[in-house]
Design a protein around this motif. Sequence first.
Motif, PDB file in Angstrom:
ATOM      1  N   LEU A  21       0.832  -1.201   0.000  1.00 24.66           N
ATOM      2  CA  LEU A  21       0.000   0.000   0.000  1.00 24.66           C
ATOM      3  C   LEU A  21       0.868   1.252   0.000  1.00 24.66           C
ATOM      4  O   LEU A  21       0.620   2.189  -0.752  1.00 24.66           O
ATOM      5  CB  LEU A  21      -0.937   0.016   1.216  1.00 24.66           C
ATOM      6  CG  LEU A  21      -1.763   1.279   1.415  1.00 24.66           C
ATOM      7  CD1 LEU A  21      -2.730   1.497   0.263  1.00 24.66           C
ATOM      8  CD2 LEU A  21      -2.518   1.219   2.739  1.00 24.66           C
ATOM      9  N   ARG A  22       1.916   1.268   0.812  1.00 24.88           N
ATOM     10  CA  ARG A  22       2.809   2.424   0.880  1.00 24.88           C
ATOM     11  C   ARG A  22       3.481   2.666  -0.479  1.00 24.88           C
ATOM     12  O   ARG A  22       3.574   3.807  -0.931  1.00 24.88           O
ATOM     13  CB  ARG A  22       3.859   2.219   1.965  1.00 24.88           C
ATOM     14  CG  ARG A  22       4.763   3.420   2.162  1.00 24.88           C
ATOM     15  CD  ARG A  22       5.711   3.257   3.338  1.00 24.88           C
ATOM     16  NE  ARG A  22       4.958   3.205   4.576  1.00 24.88           N
ATOM     17  CZ  ARG A  22       4.929   2.145   5.408  1.00 24.88           C
ATOM     18  NH1 ARG A  22       5.635   1.075   5.134  1.00 24.88           N
ATOM     19  NH2 ARG A  22       4.219   2.172   6.503  1.00 24.88           N
ATOM     20  N   PHE A  23       3.943   1.595  -1.118  1.00 24.26           N
ATOM     21  CA  PHE A  23       4.589   1.729  -2.419  1.00 24.26           C
ATOM     22  C   PHE A  23       3.614   2.286  -3.452  1.00 24.26           C
ATOM     23  O   PHE A  23       3.936   3.229  -4.193  1.00 24.26           O
ATOM     24  CB  PHE A  23       5.139   0.374  -2.883  1.00 24.26           C
ATOM     25  CG  PHE A  23       5.741   0.411  -4.251  1.00 24.26           C
ATOM     26  CD1 PHE A  23       7.021   0.887  -4.443  1.00 24.26           C
ATOM     27  CD2 PHE A  23       5.023  -0.027  -5.356  1.00 24.26           C
ATOM     28  CE1 PHE A  23       7.584   0.942  -5.716  1.00 24.26           C
ATOM     29  CE2 PHE A  23       5.568   0.021  -6.626  1.00 24.26           C
ATOM     30  CZ  PHE A  23       6.855   0.499  -6.804  1.00 24.26           C
ATOM     31  N   LYS A  24       2.427   1.712  -3.523  1.00 29.10           N
ATOM     32  CA  LYS A  24       1.418   2.170  -4.484  1.00 29.10           C
ATOM     33  C   LYS A  24       1.014   3.619  -4.206  1.00 29.10           C
ATOM     34  O   LYS A  24       0.854   4.415  -5.134  1.00 29.10           O
ATOM     35  CB  LYS A  24       0.172   1.289  -4.426  1.00 29.10           C
ATOM     36  CG  LYS A  24       0.357  -0.073  -5.038  1.00 29.10           C
ATOM     37  CD  LYS A  24      -0.939  -0.874  -4.910  1.00 29.10           C
ATOM     38  CE  LYS A  24      -0.837  -2.243  -5.515  1.00 29.10           C
ATOM     39  NZ  LYS A  24      -2.100  -2.998  -5.363  1.00 29.10           N
ATOM     40  N   ALA A  25       0.821   3.938  -2.924  1.00 27.05           N
ATOM     41  CA  ALA A  25       0.400   5.294  -2.558  1.00 27.05           C
ATOM     42  C   ALA A  25       1.480   6.310  -2.912  1.00 27.05           C
ATOM     43  O   ALA A  25       1.173   7.399  -3.405  1.00 27.05           O
ATOM     44  CB  ALA A  25       0.052   5.366  -1.076  1.00 27.05           C
ATOM     45  N   THR A  26       2.734   5.966  -2.682  1.00 24.79           N
ATOM     46  CA  THR A  26       3.825   6.891  -3.007  1.00 24.79           C
ATOM     47  C   THR A  26       3.902   7.124  -4.520  1.00 24.79           C
ATOM     48  O   THR A  26       4.032   8.265  -4.968  1.00 24.79           O
ATOM     49  CB  THR A  26       5.162   6.366  -2.464  1.00 24.79           C
ATOM     50  OG1 THR A  26       5.063   6.242  -1.037  1.00 24.79           O
ATOM     51  CG2 THR A  26       6.306   7.298  -2.803  1.00 24.79           C
ATOM     52  N   ALA A  27       3.792   6.058  -5.294  1.00 27.92           N
ATOM     53  CA  ALA A  27       3.822   6.205  -6.747  1.00 27.92           C
ATOM     54  C   ALA A  27       2.629   7.041  -7.222  1.00 27.92           C
ATOM     55  O   ALA A  27       2.779   7.926  -8.079  1.00 27.92           O
ATOM     56  CB  ALA A  27       3.824   4.836  -7.426  1.00 27.92           C
ATOM     57  N   ARG A  28       1.458   6.786  -6.655  1.00 17.14           N
ATOM     58  CA  ARG A  28       0.265   7.552  -7.039  1.00 17.14           C
ATOM     59  C   ARG A  28       0.429   9.009  -6.630  1.00 17.14           C
ATOM     60  O   ARG A  28       0.097   9.922  -7.390  1.00 17.14           O
ATOM     61  CB  ARG A  28      -0.962   6.934  -6.365  1.00 17.14           C
ATOM     62  CG  ARG A  28      -2.266   7.680  -6.525  1.00 17.14           C
ATOM     63  CD  ARG A  28      -3.045   7.317  -7.779  1.00 17.14           C
ATOM     64  NE  ARG A  28      -3.216   5.909  -8.003  1.00 17.14           N
ATOM     65  CZ  ARG A  28      -4.318   5.214  -7.754  1.00 17.14           C
ATOM     66  NH1 ARG A  28      -5.377   5.814  -7.228  1.00 17.14           N
ATOM     67  NH2 ARG A  28      -4.372   3.933  -8.032  1.00 17.14           N
ATOM     68  N   VAL A  56       7.521  10.653 -11.190  1.00 20.14           N
ATOM     69  CA  VAL A  56       7.465   9.300 -10.612  1.00 20.14           C
ATOM     70  C   VAL A  56       8.832   8.641 -10.709  1.00 20.14           C
ATOM     71  O   VAL A  56       9.329   8.065  -9.736  1.00 20.14           O
ATOM     72  CB  VAL A  56       6.387   8.437 -11.309  1.00 20.14           C
ATOM     73  CG1 VAL A  56       6.482   6.981 -10.873  1.00 20.14           C
ATOM     74  CG2 VAL A  56       4.995   8.992 -11.035  1.00 20.14           C
ATOM     75  N   ARG A  57       9.478   8.736 -11.868  1.00 16.02           N
ATOM     76  CA  ARG A  57      10.804   8.128 -12.051  1.00 16.02           C
ATOM     77  C   ARG A  57      11.855   8.756 -11.138  1.00 16.02           C
ATOM     78  O   ARG A  57      12.804   8.093 -10.725  1.00 16.02           O
ATOM     79  CB  ARG A  57      11.241   8.232 -13.504  1.00 16.02           C
ATOM     80  CG  ARG A  57      10.639   7.163 -14.391  1.00 16.02           C
ATOM     81  CD  ARG A  57      11.316   7.113 -15.755  1.00 16.02           C
ATOM     82  NE  ARG A  57      11.009   8.269 -16.576  1.00 16.02           N
ATOM     83  CZ  ARG A  57       9.952   8.373 -17.358  1.00 16.02           C
ATOM     84  NH1 ARG A  57       9.086   7.403 -17.436  1.00 16.02           N
ATOM     85  NH2 ARG A  57       9.743   9.459 -18.080  1.00 16.02           N
ATOM     86  N   MET A  96      -0.527  12.751  -0.773  1.00 16.80           N
ATOM     87  CA  MET A  96      -0.333  11.406  -0.222  1.00 16.80           C
ATOM     88  C   MET A  96      -1.641  10.921   0.401  1.00 16.80           C
ATOM     89  O   MET A  96      -2.044   9.770   0.201  1.00 16.80           O
ATOM     90  CB  MET A  96       0.792  11.379   0.812  1.00 16.80           C
ATOM     91  CG  MET A  96       1.006   9.995   1.430  1.00 16.80           C
ATOM     92  SD  MET A  96       1.386   8.698   0.233  1.00 16.80           S
ATOM     93  CE  MET A  96       3.154   8.776   0.238  1.00 16.80           C
ATOM     94  N   ALA A  97      -2.313  11.790   1.127  1.00 12.17           N
ATOM     95  CA  ALA A  97      -3.602  11.416   1.725  1.00 12.17           C
ATOM     96  C   ALA A  97      -4.613  11.082   0.629  1.00 12.17           C
ATOM     97  O   ALA A  97      -5.365  10.099   0.744  1.00 12.17           O
ATOM     98  CB  ALA A  97      -4.119  12.538   2.623  1.00 12.17           C
TER      99      ALA A  97
END
Length: 107
Positions: A21-28, A56-57, A96-97
């Motif tokens: 979830l943290r990885f997906k949220a950070t990328a989003r 993102v990159r 992020m939220a």
Amino acid sequence: MTTFESRKDAYEGKFAHDEELRFKATARRNKLLGLWAAEKLGYSGEQAETYAKDVVRSDFEEPGDEDVFRKVRKDFDDNNVQQTDHQIRRTMEELMATAVDQIRKED
């Protein structure tokens, strides 16, 4: 399986889920930040999408958020976009939220 092993497996499962979830949220968040910054830079359409992908990159350069912040800060400075460090960081927190909420709704 013992109760201890069951609890351990449950904890490991939760940890893995939280990390995903943290990885997906950070990328989003980074994509949303890129789109926000692109608008400030006057980009639209494909140019805005390309810029968001670049943001993102930029997160893969080092651990943490500083590489993303530095990219946006530099691009704003290079293009005379008036945003303070505080405004950029606050936007990163807000997005992020938003990203976490979006991902939780998808699950």
